[in-house]
Scaffold this motif. Sequence first.
Motif, PDB file in Angstrom:
ATOM      1  N   MET A 147       0.851  -1.172   0.000  1.00 26.87           N
ATOM      2  CA  MET A 147       0.000   0.000   0.000  1.00 26.87           C
ATOM      3  C   MET A 147       0.901   1.240   0.000  1.00 26.87           C
ATOM      4  SD  MET A 147      -2.810   0.982   2.835  1.00 26.87           S
ATOM      5  CE  MET A 147      -4.359   1.182   2.036  1.00 26.87           C
ATOM      6  N   PRO A 148       0.716   2.146  -0.931  1.00 30.17           N
ATOM      7  CA  PRO A 148       1.555   3.343  -1.001  1.00 30.17           C
ATOM      8  C   PRO A 148       1.264   4.278   0.166  1.00 30.17           C
ATOM      9  CG  PRO A 148      -0.127   3.403  -2.718  1.00 30.17           C
ATOM     10  CD  PRO A 148      -0.251   2.076  -2.012  1.00 30.17           C
ATOM     11  N   ASP A 149       2.301   5.064   0.534  1.00 27.74           N
ATOM     12  CA  ASP A 149       2.135   6.043   1.610  1.00 27.74           C
ATOM     13  C   ASP A 149       1.122   7.099   1.180  1.00 27.74           C
ATOM     14  OD1 ASP A 149       4.003   4.829   3.186  1.00 27.74           O
ATOM     15  OD2 ASP A 149       5.659   6.096   2.502  1.00 27.74           O
ATOM     16  N   ALA A 150       0.201   7.404   2.088  1.00 27.84           N
ATOM     17  CA  ALA A 150      -0.792   8.438   1.795  1.00 27.84           C
ATOM     18  C   ALA A 150      -0.119   9.807   1.848  1.00 27.84           C
ATOM     19  CB  ALA A 150      -1.924   8.386   2.806  1.00 27.84           C
ATOM     20  N   GLN A 151      -0.432  10.634   0.913  1.00 26.80           N
ATOM     21  CA  GLN A 151       0.106  11.995   0.889  1.00 26.80           C
ATOM     22  C   GLN A 151      -0.642  12.825   1.933  1.00 26.80           C
ATOM     23  OE1 GLN A 151       2.640  13.233  -0.818  1.00 26.80           O
ATOM     24  NE2 GLN A 151       3.047  11.195  -1.645  1.00 26.80           N
ATOM     25  N   PRO A 152       0.084  13.615   2.704  1.00 29.95           N
ATOM     26  CA  PRO A 152      -0.608  14.468   3.679  1.00 29.95           C
ATOM     27  C   PRO A 152      -1.474  15.495   2.957  1.00 29.95           C
ATOM     28  CG  PRO A 152       1.738  15.004   3.589  1.00 29.95           C
ATOM     29  CD  PRO A 152       1.520  13.802   2.712  1.00 29.95           C
ATOM     30  N   THR A 153      -2.597  15.767   3.575  1.00 21.99           N
ATOM     31  CA  THR A 153      -3.486  16.784   3.032  1.00 21.99           C
ATOM     32  C   THR A 153      -2.836  18.146   3.233  1.00 21.99           C
ATOM     33  OG1 THR A 153      -5.372  15.450   3.681  1.00 21.99           O
ATOM     34  CG2 THR A 153      -5.817  17.757   3.180  1.00 21.99           C
ATOM     35  N   PRO A 154      -2.737  18.947   2.178  1.00 21.77           N
ATOM     36  CA  PRO A 154      -2.118  20.272   2.341  1.00 21.77           C
ATOM     37  C   PRO A 154      -2.957  21.159   3.262  1.00 21.77           C
ATOM     38  CG  PRO A 154      -2.977  20.007   0.108  1.00 21.77           C
ATOM     39  CD  PRO A 154      -3.201  18.700   0.824  1.00 21.77           C
ATOM     40  N   TYR A 155      -2.262  22.002   3.986  1.00 20.33           N
ATOM     41  CA  TYR A 155      -2.939  22.935   4.890  1.00 20.33           C
ATOM     42  C   TYR A 155      -3.773  23.922   4.087  1.00 20.33           C
ATOM     43  CZ  TYR A 155      -3.736  26.918   7.906  1.00 20.33           C
ATOM     44  OH  TYR A 155      -4.337  27.941   8.597  1.00 20.33           O
ATOM     45  N   ARG A 156      -4.990  24.130   4.520  1.00 20.17           N
ATOM     46  CA  ARG A 156      -5.858  25.141   3.922  1.00 20.17           C
ATOM     47  C   ARG A 156      -6.371  26.025   5.059  1.00 20.17           C
ATOM     48  NH1 ARG A 156      -6.267  23.654  -1.230  1.00 20.17           N
ATOM     49  NH2 ARG A 156      -6.609  21.491  -1.763  1.00 20.17           N
ATOM     50  N   PRO A 157      -6.088  27.309   4.979  1.00 19.44           N
ATOM     51  CA  PRO A 157      -6.573  28.204   6.043  1.00 19.44           C
ATOM     52  C   PRO A 157      -8.090  28.177   6.110  1.00 19.44           C
ATOM     53  CG  PRO A 157      -5.132  29.379   4.507  1.00 19.44           C
ATOM     54  CD  PRO A 157      -5.369  28.028   3.945  1.00 19.44           C
ATOM     55  N   ARG A 158      -8.591  28.315   7.305  1.00 12.59           N
ATOM     56  CA  ARG A 158     -10.043  28.403   7.482  1.00 12.59           C
ATOM     57  C   ARG A 158     -10.374  29.767   8.075  1.00 12.59           C
ATOM     58  NH1 ARG A 158     -12.251  27.674  12.565  1.00 12.59           N
ATOM     59  NH2 ARG A 158     -10.744  27.204  14.184  1.00 12.59           N
ATOM     60  N   ARG A 159     -11.564  30.210   7.790  1.00 11.88           N
ATOM     61  CA  ARG A 159     -12.025  31.488   8.331  1.00 11.88           C
ATOM     62  C   ARG A 159     -12.351  31.310   9.805  1.00 11.88           C
ATOM     63  NH1 ARG A 159     -14.208  36.323   8.225  1.00 11.88           N
ATOM     64  NH2 ARG A 159     -16.339  36.707   8.823  1.00 11.88           N
ATOM     65  N   LEU A 160     -11.841  32.212  10.636  1.00 12.50           N
ATOM     66  CA  LEU A 160     -12.197  32.215  12.046  1.00 12.50           C
ATOM     67  C   LEU A 160     -13.573  32.863  12.163  1.00 12.50           C
ATOM     68  CD1 LEU A 160      -8.790  33.319  13.603  1.00 12.50           C
ATOM     69  CD2 LEU A 160      -9.745  31.021  13.445  1.00 12.50           C
ATOM     70  N   ASP A 161     -14.583  32.045  12.451  1.00 11.89           N
ATOM     71  CA  ASP A 161     -15.935  32.601  12.474  1.00 11.89           C
ATOM     72  C   ASP A 161     -16.619  32.455  13.827  1.00 11.89           C
ATOM     73  OD1 ASP A 161     -16.304  29.879  12.375  1.00 11.89           O
ATOM     74  OD2 ASP A 161     -17.478  29.884  10.534  1.00 11.89           O
ATOM     75  N   GLY A 162     -15.889  31.952  14.813  1.00 11.83           N
ATOM     76  CA  GLY A 162     -16.434  31.913  16.162  1.00 11.83           C
ATOM     77  C   GLY A 162     -16.262  33.263  16.819  1.00 11.83           C
ATOM     78  N   PRO A 163     -17.020  33.518  17.868  1.00 12.66           N
ATOM     79  CA  PRO A 163     -16.930  34.823  18.534  1.00 12.66           C
ATOM     80  C   PRO A 163     -15.578  35.040  19.210  1.00 12.66           C
ATOM     81  CG  PRO A 163     -18.298  33.320  19.803  1.00 12.66           C
ATOM     82  CD  PRO A 163     -17.961  32.620  18.530  1.00 12.66           C
ATOM     83  N   VAL A 164     -15.292  36.285  19.515  1.00 15.13           N
ATOM     84  CA  VAL A 164     -14.149  36.651  20.346  1.00 15.13           C
ATOM     85  C   VAL A 164     -14.658  36.674  21.783  1.00 15.13           C
ATOM     86  CG1 VAL A 164     -12.561  38.512  20.969  1.00 15.13           C
ATOM     87  CG2 VAL A 164     -12.976  37.988  18.552  1.00 15.13           C
ATOM     88  N   LEU A 165     -14.018  35.902  22.646  1.00 12.68           N
ATOM     89  CA  LEU A 165     -14.382  35.846  24.061  1.00 12.68           C
ATOM     90  C   LEU A 165     -13.388  36.688  24.842  1.00 12.68           C
ATOM     91  CD1 LEU A 165     -16.022  34.632  26.429  1.00 12.68           C
ATOM     92  CD2 LEU A 165     -14.404  32.712  26.405  1.00 12.68           C
ATOM     93  N   VAL A 166     -13.882  37.650  25.602  1.00 21.00           N
ATOM     94  CA  VAL A 166     -13.003  38.506  26.402  1.00 21.00           C
ATOM     95  C   VAL A 166     -13.374  38.367  27.873  1.00 21.00           C
ATOM     96  CG1 VAL A 166     -14.463  40.570  26.047  1.00 21.00           C
ATOM     97  CG2 VAL A 166     -12.083  40.845  26.760  1.00 21.00           C
ATOM     98  N   GLY A 167     -12.354  38.146  28.703  1.00 19.87           N
ATOM     99  CA  GLY A 167     -12.557  38.114  30.138  1.00 19.87           C
ATOM    100  C   GLY A 167     -12.592  39.536  30.673  1.00 19.87           C
ATOM    101  N   VAL A 168     -13.661  39.864  31.406  1.00 17.07           N
ATOM    102  CA  VAL A 168     -13.808  41.202  31.982  1.00 17.07           C
ATOM    103  C   VAL A 168     -13.881  41.092  33.499  1.00 17.07           C
ATOM    104  CG1 VAL A 168     -14.887  42.219  29.936  1.00 17.07           C
ATOM    105  CG2 VAL A 168     -16.336  41.185  31.672  1.00 17.07           C
ATOM    106  N   THR A 169     -13.320  42.089  34.170  1.00 17.75           N
ATOM    107  CA  THR A 169     -13.339  42.141  35.625  1.00 17.75           C
ATOM    108  C   THR A 169     -13.593  43.578  36.066  1.00 17.75           C
ATOM    109  OG1 THR A 169     -10.950  42.512  35.755  1.00 17.75           O
ATOM    110  CG2 THR A 169     -11.691  40.223  35.861  1.00 17.75           C
ATOM    111  N   PRO A 170     -14.113  43.761  37.278  1.00 17.87           N
ATOM    112  CA  PRO A 170     -14.320  45.123  37.775  1.00 17.87           C
ATOM    113  C   PRO A 170     -12.988  45.870  37.858  1.00 17.87           C
ATOM    114  CG  PRO A 170     -15.446  43.525  39.168  1.00 17.87           C
ATOM    115  CD  PRO A 170     -14.582  42.742  38.216  1.00 17.87           C
TER     116      PRO A 170
END
Length: 173
Positions: free
Chosen positions: A1-24
Amino acid sequence: MPDAQPTPYRPRRLDGPVLVGVTPGQSLAVLHRAADLAHTLAVPLVCAFADPAAFSEREADGRREAVAIDPDGVDDDAASIRADLYRGLTSELAVTGLTWTFVALAGEPAAALGGHAEEIDASVIVVGSRERARLEEVIGGSVALRLSHRQARPVVVVPLGHHVGHHRGRGER
């Protein structure tokens, strides 16, 4: 069985929210940098206050609620702190055009922020540094340090010791 070629990196869009820790009493620099990131990424901003004197209880509708460990103790103070934080955030973010929410979390701040980031699939967590470390931070490490060691998502630490105001726009010197 031939060696599988690694899947090339593909950037993904960061679409989750930005979480910020807030304090008094926290420098607005932390909130501003988190808002800048949320605006740049075109994602919502989630402002989270983690109360170490509370525990998390799941409501019937699936929401988590921060409940004081000692219900006869400082519960009114905790509610007042959360209300003051919310009012301050509302005042500061009102004109930004950002979609934002406030959430009260319970427990050790790094664990609470990390857990909530996982729940909401946050793109990044933003926290502030301390100008002067407290004894418990010297012994146990800062929230930022604990966060960066406990998970895979990026943690942005806003340095507070040298902050002098909002950054200048492009082209300004």
